[in-house]
Scaffold this active site. Sequence first.
Site, PDB file in Angstrom:
ATOM      1  N   ASP A   8      35.948  50.864  33.959  1.00 45.03           N
ATOM      2  CA  ASP A   8      34.526  51.365  34.427  1.00 45.03           C
ATOM      3  C   ASP A   8      34.724  52.235  35.588  1.00 45.03           C
ATOM      4  O   ASP A   8      36.126  52.811  35.758  1.00 45.03           O
ATOM      5  CB  ASP A   8      33.640  50.260  34.825  1.00 45.03           C
ATOM      6  N   HIS A   9      33.827  52.780  36.221  1.00 51.73           N
ATOM      7  CA  HIS A   9      34.095  53.980  37.607  1.00 51.73           C
ATOM      8  C   HIS A   9      34.868  53.583  38.513  1.00 51.73           C
ATOM      9  O   HIS A   9      35.741  54.140  39.014  1.00 51.73           O
ATOM     10  CB  HIS A   9      32.738  54.445  37.868  1.00 51.73           C
ATOM     11  N   CYS A  65      38.368  47.087  36.264  1.00 46.12           N
ATOM     12  CA  CYS A  65      37.194  47.451  36.988  1.00 46.12           C
ATOM     13  C   CYS A  65      37.787  47.213  38.663  1.00 46.12           C
ATOM     14  O   CYS A  65      38.562  47.070  38.847  1.00 46.12           O
ATOM     15  CB  CYS A  65      36.052  46.550  36.518  1.00 46.12           C
ATOM     16  N   GLY A  66      36.475  47.075  39.450  1.00 44.13           N
ATOM     17  CA  GLY A  66      36.939  46.917  40.795  1.00 44.13           C
ATOM     18  C   GLY A  66      37.506  45.710  41.131  1.00 44.13           C
ATOM     19  O   GLY A  66      38.825  45.864  41.939  1.00 44.13           O
ATOM     20  N   THR A  67      37.438  44.648  40.487  1.00 48.66           N
ATOM     21  CA  THR A  67      37.828  43.523  40.713  1.00 48.66           C
ATOM     22  C   THR A  67      38.611  42.880  39.606  1.00 48.66           C
ATOM     23  O   THR A  67      39.494  42.141  39.743  1.00 48.66           O
ATOM     24  CB  THR A  67      36.820  42.172  41.261  1.00 48.66           C
ATOM     25  N   GLY A  68      38.478  43.328  38.227  1.00 48.69           N
ATOM     26  CA  GLY A  68      38.874  42.783  37.138  1.00 48.69           C
ATOM     27  C   GLY A  68      38.068  41.737  36.633  1.00 48.69           C
ATOM     28  O   GLY A  68      38.313  41.216  35.318  1.00 48.69           O
ATOM     29  N   GLY A  70      34.690  41.144  36.218  1.00 57.04           N
ATOM     30  CA  GLY A  70      33.541  41.497  35.211  1.00 57.04           C
ATOM     31  C   GLY A  70      34.204  41.783  33.717  1.00 57.04           C
ATOM     32  O   GLY A  70      33.642  41.371  32.711  1.00 57.04           O
ATOM     33  N   HIS A  98      52.395  31.554  27.616  1.00 53.81           N
ATOM     34  CA  HIS A  98      51.803  30.399  27.573  1.00 53.81           C
ATOM     35  C   HIS A  98      50.211  30.614  26.777  1.00 53.81           C
ATOM     36  O   HIS A  98      49.927  29.424  26.116  1.00 53.81           O
ATOM     37  CB  HIS A  98      51.310  29.736  29.097  1.00 53.81           C
ATOM     38  N   ARG A 109      40.438  47.480  43.077  1.00 52.06           N
ATOM     39  CA  ARG A 109      40.164  47.307  44.313  1.00 52.06           C
ATOM     40  C   ARG A 109      40.951  46.180  45.290  1.00 52.06           C
ATOM     41  O   ARG A 109      40.928  45.893  46.324  1.00 52.06           O
ATOM     42  CB  ARG A 109      38.832  47.044  44.875  1.00 52.06           C
ATOM     43  N   ARG A 132      54.353  24.143  21.960  1.00 50.62           N
ATOM     44  CA  ARG A 132      53.144  23.194  22.702  1.00 50.62           C
ATOM     45  C   ARG A 132      51.996  24.177  22.972  1.00 50.62           C
ATOM     46  O   ARG A 132      50.857  23.663  22.923  1.00 50.62           O
ATOM     47  CB  ARG A 132      53.801  22.431  23.921  1.00 50.62           C
ATOM     48  N   HIS A 133      52.172  25.335  23.212  1.00 56.19           N
ATOM     49  CA  HIS A 133      51.101  26.351  23.646  1.00 56.19           C
ATOM     50  C   HIS A 133      50.136  26.640  22.550  1.00 56.19           C
ATOM     51  O   HIS A 133      49.008  26.711  22.682  1.00 56.19           O
ATOM     52  CB  HIS A 133      51.613  27.668  24.238  1.00 56.19           C
ATOM     53  N   ARG A 136      47.261  23.994  22.362  1.00 54.37           N
ATOM     54  CA  ARG A 136      46.267  24.111  23.316  1.00 54.37           C
ATOM     55  C   ARG A 136      45.356  25.491  23.097  1.00 54.37           C
ATOM     56  O   ARG A 136      44.100  25.427  23.550  1.00 54.37           O
ATOM     57  CB  ARG A 136      47.162  24.525  24.766  1.00 54.37           C
TER      58      ARG A 136
END
Length: 144
Positions: A8-9, A65-68, A70, A98, A109, A132-133, A136
């Site tokens: 995103d922006h 994105c800013g935080t990842g 969203g 895994h 950010r 094993r993964h 899961r």
Amino acid sequence: MRVALGSDHAGFNLKEQIRKHLEQTGMSFKDFGVFCENRIDYPDIAVAVSKAILAGEFNRGILICGTGIGMTIAANKHAGIRAALCGETYSARCARAHTDATVLAMGSRVIGSGLAADIVDVFLATPFDGGRHNRRIEKISLLE
Ligand code: RB5
């Protein structure tokens, strides 16, 4: 290996750094935008990248994105997509080994471009451990 890249922006500047990094490493990829810092809703890009992966056009996705956060939530709404938010290389390695994650999400950010490039390299280079993964991941699939 074909990579779908998007942001995103808020993630635009880091996405540009990662785009250059992928070019330098010779990785095959498509840039799904955004292509400037005009505001865009991150789900629009997460949907485009996720659908392209599910269509078999790409093996991996990178969403910024800013935080990842969203991008991670939006990508994980797609059955068959496993998106992992990573802020260091250990998580990136385990996301692949895994969890067989297909999408890497990062926060522009939160981390710098050097670390982000290392995370990308580890994510793209690490194979799934299987064993094993598998059991899961199958249980996760049953939730979809
Ligand atoms: C945009 O301001 C910001 O909310 C977005 O990039 C992301 O951080 C959301 O998770």
